[in-house]
Design a protein around this motif. Structure first.
Motif, mmCIF file in Angstrom:
data_model
loop_
_atom_site.group_PDB
_atom_site.id
_atom_site.type_symbol
_atom_site.label_atom_id
_atom_site.label_comp_id
_atom_site.label_asym_id
_atom_site.label_seq_id
_atom_site.Cartn_x
_atom_site.Cartn_y
_atom_site.Cartn_z
ATOM 1 N N SER A 274 0.829 -1.212 0.000
ATOM 2 C CA SER A 274 0.000 0.000 0.000
ATOM 3 C C SER A 274 0.860 1.257 0.000
ATOM 4 C CB SER A 274 -0.938 0.003 1.211
ATOM 5 O OG SER A 274 -0.196 -0.066 2.425
ATOM 6 N N GLU A 275 2.015 1.219 0.679
ATOM 7 C CA GLU A 275 2.920 2.370 0.674
ATOM 8 C C GLU A 275 3.494 2.588 -0.721
ATOM 9 O OE1 GLU A 275 5.871 2.438 3.796
ATOM 10 O OE2 GLU A 275 4.613 1.180 5.060
ATOM 11 N N ILE A 276 3.902 1.487 -1.372
ATOM 12 C CA ILE A 276 4.448 1.605 -2.724
ATOM 13 C C ILE A 276 3.365 2.111 -3.677
ATOM 14 C CG2 ILE A 276 5.577 0.381 -4.596
ATOM 15 C CD1 ILE A 276 7.236 0.582 -2.028
ATOM 16 N N MET A 277 2.149 1.626 -3.531
ATOM 17 C CA MET A 277 1.051 2.069 -4.393
ATOM 18 C C MET A 277 0.818 3.567 -4.236
ATOM 19 S SD MET A 277 -2.918 0.833 -4.424
ATOM 20 C CE MET A 277 -2.445 -0.901 -4.475
ATOM 21 N N HIS A 278 0.890 4.064 -2.994
ATOM 22 C CA HIS A 278 0.727 5.502 -2.761
ATOM 23 C C HIS A 278 1.822 6.283 -3.480
ATOM 24 C CE1 HIS A 278 -0.241 9.174 -0.464
ATOM 25 N NE2 HIS A 278 1.071 9.354 -0.423
ATOM 26 N N ARG A 279 3.080 5.817 -3.358
ATOM 27 C CA ARG A 279 4.190 6.512 -4.027
ATOM 28 C C ARG A 279 4.025 6.493 -5.537
ATOM 29 N NH1 ARG A 279 8.934 3.275 -1.629
ATOM 30 N NH2 ARG A 279 9.761 3.754 -3.702
ATOM 31 N N PHE A 280 3.630 5.345 -6.089
ATOM 32 C CA PHE A 280 3.443 5.247 -7.535
ATOM 33 C C PHE A 280 2.299 6.155 -7.999
ATOM 34 C CE2 PHE A 280 5.349 0.698 -8.278
ATOM 35 C CZ PHE A 280 6.590 1.203 -7.962
ATOM 36 N N SER A 281 1.211 6.189 -7.250
ATOM 37 C CA SER A 281 0.074 7.034 -7.630
ATOM 38 C C SER A 281 0.472 8.499 -7.648
ATOM 39 C CB SER A 281 -1.102 6.806 -6.663
ATOM 40 O OG SER A 281 -1.591 5.482 -6.750
ATOM 41 N N ARG A 282 1.243 8.920 -6.646
ATOM 42 C CA ARG A 282 1.691 10.316 -6.609
ATOM 43 C C ARG A 282 2.634 10.593 -7.781
ATOM 44 N NH1 ARG A 282 0.973 14.330 -5.017
ATOM 45 N NH2 ARG A 282 2.360 14.970 -3.349
ATOM 46 N N ALA A 283 3.512 9.634 -8.093
ATOM 47 C CA ALA A 283 4.440 9.824 -9.205
ATOM 48 C C ALA A 283 3.705 9.928 -10.537
ATOM 49 C CB ALA A 283 5.442 8.669 -9.256
ATOM 50 N N LEU A 284 2.548 9.291 -10.631
ATOM 51 C CA LEU A 284 1.748 9.332 -11.862
ATOM 52 C C LEU A 284 0.800 10.529 -11.908
ATOM 53 C CD1 LEU A 284 0.958 5.521 -12.178
ATOM 54 C CD2 LEU A 284 2.524 6.856 -13.600
ATOM 55 N N GLY A 285 0.914 11.422 -10.931
ATOM 56 C CA GLY A 285 0.172 12.672 -10.999
ATOM 57 C C GLY A 285 -1.013 12.784 -10.086
ATOM 58 N N ALA A 286 -1.301 11.782 -9.253
ATOM 59 C CA ALA A 286 -2.433 11.886 -8.333
ATOM 60 C C ALA A 286 -2.166 12.988 -7.318
ATOM 61 C CB ALA A 286 -2.669 10.561 -7.618
ATOM 62 N N THR A 287 -3.146 13.851 -7.108
ATOM 63 C CA THR A 287 -3.021 14.895 -6.096
ATOM 64 C C THR A 287 -3.494 14.349 -4.759
ATOM 65 O OG1 THR A 287 -5.270 15.743 -6.413
ATOM 66 C CG2 THR A 287 -3.539 16.621 -7.864
ATOM 67 N N PRO A 288 -3.067 14.952 -3.645
ATOM 68 C CA PRO A 288 -3.572 14.497 -2.346
ATOM 69 C C PRO A 288 -5.093 14.509 -2.262
ATOM 70 C CG PRO A 288 -1.670 15.883 -2.021
ATOM 71 C CD PRO A 288 -1.997 15.955 -3.489
ATOM 72 N N ALA A 289 -5.728 15.454 -2.953
ATOM 73 C CA ALA A 289 -7.188 15.508 -2.917
ATOM 74 C C ALA A 289 -7.821 14.268 -3.529
ATOM 75 C CB ALA A 289 -7.674 16.754 -3.659
ATOM 76 N N GLN A 290 -7.105 13.588 -4.412
ATOM 77 C CA GLN A 290 -7.629 12.375 -5.043
ATOM 78 C C GLN A 290 -7.368 11.118 -4.218
ATOM 79 O OE1 GLN A 290 -5.446 13.332 -8.832
ATOM 80 N NE2 GLN A 290 -7.304 12.545 -9.768
ATOM 81 N N ILE A 291 -6.480 11.212 -3.236
ATOM 82 C CA ILE A 291 -6.113 10.036 -2.444
ATOM 83 C C ILE A 291 -7.179 9.801 -1.381
ATOM 84 C CG2 ILE A 291 -4.362 8.962 -1.016
ATOM 85 C CD1 ILE A 291 -3.225 9.510 -3.701
ATOM 86 N N SER A 292 -7.844 8.681 -1.473
ATOM 87 C CA SER A 292 -8.914 8.355 -0.526
ATOM 88 C C SER A 292 -8.344 7.614 0.671
ATOM 89 C CB SER A 292 -9.965 7.479 -1.219
ATOM 90 O OG SER A 292 -10.857 6.914 -0.274
ATOM 91 N N PRO A 293 -8.971 7.784 1.842
ATOM 92 C CA PRO A 293 -8.547 6.980 2.996
ATOM 93 C C PRO A 293 -8.924 5.513 2.864
ATOM 94 C CG PRO A 293 -10.452 8.332 3.562
ATOM 95 C CD PRO A 293 -9.993 8.780 2.211
ATOM 96 N N ASP A 294 -9.872 5.203 1.982
ATOM 97 C CA ASP A 294 -10.332 3.832 1.834
ATOM 98 C C ASP A 294 -9.369 3.040 0.942
ATOM 99 O OD1 ASP A 294 -12.073 1.738 0.108
ATOM 100 O OD2 ASP A 294 -12.921 1.978 2.106
ATOM 101 N N PRO A 295 -8.830 1.909 1.421
ATOM 102 C CA PRO A 295 -7.865 1.140 0.616
ATOM 103 C C PRO A 295 -8.422 0.698 -0.734
ATOM 104 C CG PRO A 295 -7.861 0.385 2.899
ATOM 105 C CD PRO A 295 -9.009 1.332 2.762
ATOM 106 N N GLU A 296 -9.706 0.344 -0.781
ATOM 107 C CA GLU A 296 -10.293 -0.083 -2.052
ATOM 108 C C GLU A 296 -10.348 1.077 -3.037
ATOM 109 O OE1 GLU A 296 -11.129 -3.138 -3.056
ATOM 110 O OE2 GLU A 296 -10.262 -3.864 -1.177
ATOM 111 N N ASP A 297 -10.648 2.264 -2.530
ATOM 112 C CA ASP A 297 -10.671 3.446 -3.401
ATOM 113 C C ASP A 297 -9.278 3.769 -3.916
ATOM 114 O OD1 ASP A 297 -13.374 3.682 -3.072
ATOM 115 O OD2 ASP A 297 -13.268 5.258 -1.546
#
Length: 733
Positions: A130-153
């Motif tokens: 999950s930590e790696i997924m967060h880093r990859f998502s941010r590297a691909l342009g996801a903003t913090p506003a798009q990051i959901s607290p729900d793991p499935e999201d």
């Protein structure tokens, strides 16, 4: 719009400009403004550099390229990303082969190259997928506003981000398929390359991976590697070179370490070959790690100065893959010059690698260093090394947190010595960037502190990541660190610390909308704070508990009538009394704003305005322009929601807030203001103006990747229908 004659003070602690994906957390104290335009994110290029110590492997490279060409071509294979698993023993050159091949084919994947070291065989804790997924998502342009607290999201977001891209993902040192499967991209045009020591990595059913096993180099290729690294000396001492290859077992890692040892010392291949043979055959000189690589690393270690040997053994306990030079300085208790000399010595022996502003330790090397430390040093020396390593990472994280949110109410005394970490951040955004880049080491250090009984330090990490959690939405790290802090506090005989750690954990649960669990934990926090006579911790717990009850009341949808609102009001008043008694002015102001927002939800408009105006006055005294702006927005919303709306007053307050938001390029606040201005215009039946404001609000939210975009666009569609039900004239918009 008619702003008040009293212009609010200029924004402070602001970070404007092309800062990607930062949002203002509206319920946070701290007097900080961090936001900015979400510019286009360049494709990530994270592959490790190809090693110069790489020879031949022609057969393996050809097999990998052939596997990529034919990936998914079988009729029974549905479209899916290609997966290649390279396995082999430690030191066989799996990472070097994967990196070389990845660079050769990188042009086929124009949308990005992602890399993560999973540390599957490292003595230090491995990062969660999950930590790696967060880093990859941010590297691909996801903003913090798009990051959901729900793991499935978050998983859904990662799949969305990868679905239309052609990506190359390298996962190094994987221990199990559980580290691979969540990170598989959604695009069939992508490739995942994983390296592992596991002979047969199971759990990949349905992925149809191509498996390649890497072994030692043949003698001719091993000699060619030595020639590349040592030049003509190899031909001059051919017999010794062949013996060296045999002693190293043909493993590239051992050969590179041997070449590094020879390059920095005036000795012959013959003397090193004789030493390695003696170490292998003589009982009293057997290496602590009896592998071929361990034998060579023993020789490399023996060639270090005493300070270099001490640093090597202490770095065996370093959590996470990256080491800062200032960390080495703290570990050895030396000045910066000596720390740089020691790291240069370790680098020249190939025991450390340079990676940007950090150093990295290879898993095989760290295993060897750990074995040496356990063989040579006392348990007390281990404890001292770990305490220094954890202490530096904690102080560095606290320093960054202070820079990111300078005026937030803090509880741990450790902040007073945070400056000893030696870090300086020019802007709040720089501090947040450092926290985000170092999140893996911070999480691993917190886990190490808990494991080694450093409970106060483990608890303090939960405060240190507060700004990272709020502004960058680093939910996996927030989850891990607050859970560690709560477990550490439960092991201590300190009810005050248990209260503070419970509040930190509850804040994470609130973000996940797990309100019942949060309320139970906050009840424990209040009780323990009282037992400790810790009034500020009690106030913090009550303030958070008030927010929980407000959220429960909002979710109940009882049109302003809810027992939860009554409970929230009681908790806010209790918190405010304590904060006032302790002269915590910013905390008082924030509590009044919370109370005003509660009254707004409860439709008690007169009380809402009283609390919100009181909060605005307090924030003005503190020159906290960010919170002034947000409070003005809530005041305007209250005037707009009243049964008899005062539209002129609402518009005036929105004008004041817009001045603040525009001066600081605060785009999330601007979007909220524009949405409320649209409501003001609609209430006046100025439908063209209402559509215009709403278009601007939706465009800003869309650019920020904000979750409120859907709601804003739905309202825009509604506004484009006139009261009679016919489509609005687009020329009027």
């Amino acid at each position: 719009m008619n702003p008040s004659p009293q212009t609010p003070p200029a924004p402070q602690n602001s970070a404007a400009g092309p800062i990607h994906g930062l949002v203002q957390a509206g319920t946070v104290t701290g007097g900080i403004v961090i936001y900015g335009a979400a510019g286009p994110t360049p494709p990530p290029r994270q592959l490790p550099p190809a090693s110069r110590a790489f020879v031949n492997r022609v057969t393996e490279l050809a097999e990998l390229s052939d596997a990529l060409t034919h990936a998914g071509t079988a009729p029974w294979c549905p479209p899916a990303p290609a997966l290649v698993v390279i396995s082999g023993p430690g030191g066989a050159g799996k990472t070097a082969l994967a990196a070389r091949w990845a660079h050769e084919i990188s042009g086929q994947f124009p949308d990005g190259h992602l890399y993560a070291d999973l540390r599957g065989c490292s003595p230090s804790p491995s990062p969660a997928a999950s930590e790696i997924m967060h880093r990859f998502s941010r590297a691909l342009g996801a903003t913090p506003a798009q990051i959901s607290p729900d793991p499935e999201d978050r998983l859904a977001l990662y799949r969305t981000l990868t679905s239309h891209r052609s990506l190359l993902i390298m996962l190094d040192d994987v221990a199990s398929s559980r580290q691979i499967m969540p990170l598989m991209p959604a695009s069939a045009r992508s490739l995942v390359v994983a390296t592992t020591r596991r002979e047969r990595l199971g759990g990949l059913i349905g992925q149809d991976p191509h498996r390649l096993t890497v072994g030692p180099l043949p003698e001719t290729e091993a000699i060619a590697l030595l020639e590349r690294l040592l030049g003509r000396r190899v031909n001059d001492e051919r017999a010794a070179a062949e013996q060296l290859v045999q002693d190293c077992g043909g493993l590239p890692h051992a050969l590179v370490a041997a070449a590094a040892h020879l390059s920095t010392r005036e000795r012959s291949l013959t003397s090193l070959a004789m030493e390695l043979a003696a170490r292998t055959r003589t009982p009293e000189r057997k290496p602590v790690n009896a592998s071929r690589t361990g034998t060579v690393l023993d020789a490399a270690y023996a060639g270090l100065t005493s300070q270099g040997q001490r640093a090597y053994r202490r770095l065996a306990f370093h959590p996470g893959p990256r080491v800062a030079s200032m960390s080495v300085q703290r570990i050895l208790d030396v000045d910066a010059v000596e720390a740089l000399r020691v790291t240069a010595e370790l680098r020249s022996a190939c025991l450390l690698q340079q990676a940007g502003g950090f150093y990295t330790i290879d898993t095989t090397v760290q295993e060897h260093a750990r074995a040496l430390a356990e063989h040579i040093d006392t348990a007390q020396a281990h404890a001292e090394a770990i305490e220094r390593i954890v202490g530096w990472l904690l102080d560095a994280a606290l320093t960054a947190d202070l820079a990111a949110m300078p005026d937030r109410l803090r509880y741990t005394d450790r902040y007073q010595q945070a400056h000893t970490a030696g870090l300086v951040f020019e802007t709040a955004a720089d501090a947040l960037d450092w926290l985000e880049e170092t999140a893996a080491e911070i999480r691993a250090a917190a886990a190490l502190a808990l494991e080694r009984g450093l409970h106060p330090e483990a608890c303090a990490f939960a405060e240190a990541i507060r700004s990272l959690a709020l502004y960058r939405r680093a939910y996996p790290v927030w989850d891990s660190v607050t859970d560690i802090a709560l477990r550490a506090a439960q092991a201590m005989d300190d009810p005050g610390q248990l209260s503070r750690s419970a509040v930190a954990r509850a804040s994470y649960l609130v973000a996940l909308r797990r309100y019942t669990e949060a309320a139970d934990l906050l009840g424990i926090a209040v009780k323990n704070a009282r037992n400790a006579s810790d009034e500020l911790s009690e106030a913090s717990a009550r303030q958070t508990l008030g927010t929980v009850y407000k959220r429960l009341g909002d979710d109940a949808g009882t049109h302003g009538r809810s027992r939860h609102f009554d409970e929230a009001r009681k908790e806010y008043k209790a918190a405010a009394r304590i904060f006032i008694a302790h002269a915590r002015d910013r905390a008082v102001a924030l509590t009044w704003r919370h109370a005003g927002e509660l009254d707004l939800s409860a439709r008690r408009y007169g009380s809402a305005l009283e609390h919100l105006h009181r909060a605005c006055d307090e924030f003005t005294e503190l020159a906290d322009t960010s919170n002034i702006g947000w409070t003005l927005v809530r005041i305007a919303e209250t005037y707009l929601r009243k049964p008899s709306p005062r539209l002129v007053v609402a518009e005036t307050r929105l004008g004041q807030a817009m001045e603040i938001a525009q001066a600081a390029t605060h785009r999330p606040m601007q979007a909220q203001i524009l949405g409320l201005l649209s409501e003001v215009a609609e209430a006046r039946h100025e439908y063209s103006a209402a559509v215009g404001y709403q278009e601007q609000a939706a465009a800003l939210l869309r650019e920020l990747g904000h979750p409120d975009t859907v709601r804003a666009e739905a309202r825009l569609r509604y506004l484009r229908i006139d009261p009679a039900g016919s489509a609005a004239d687009p020329t009027d918009v």
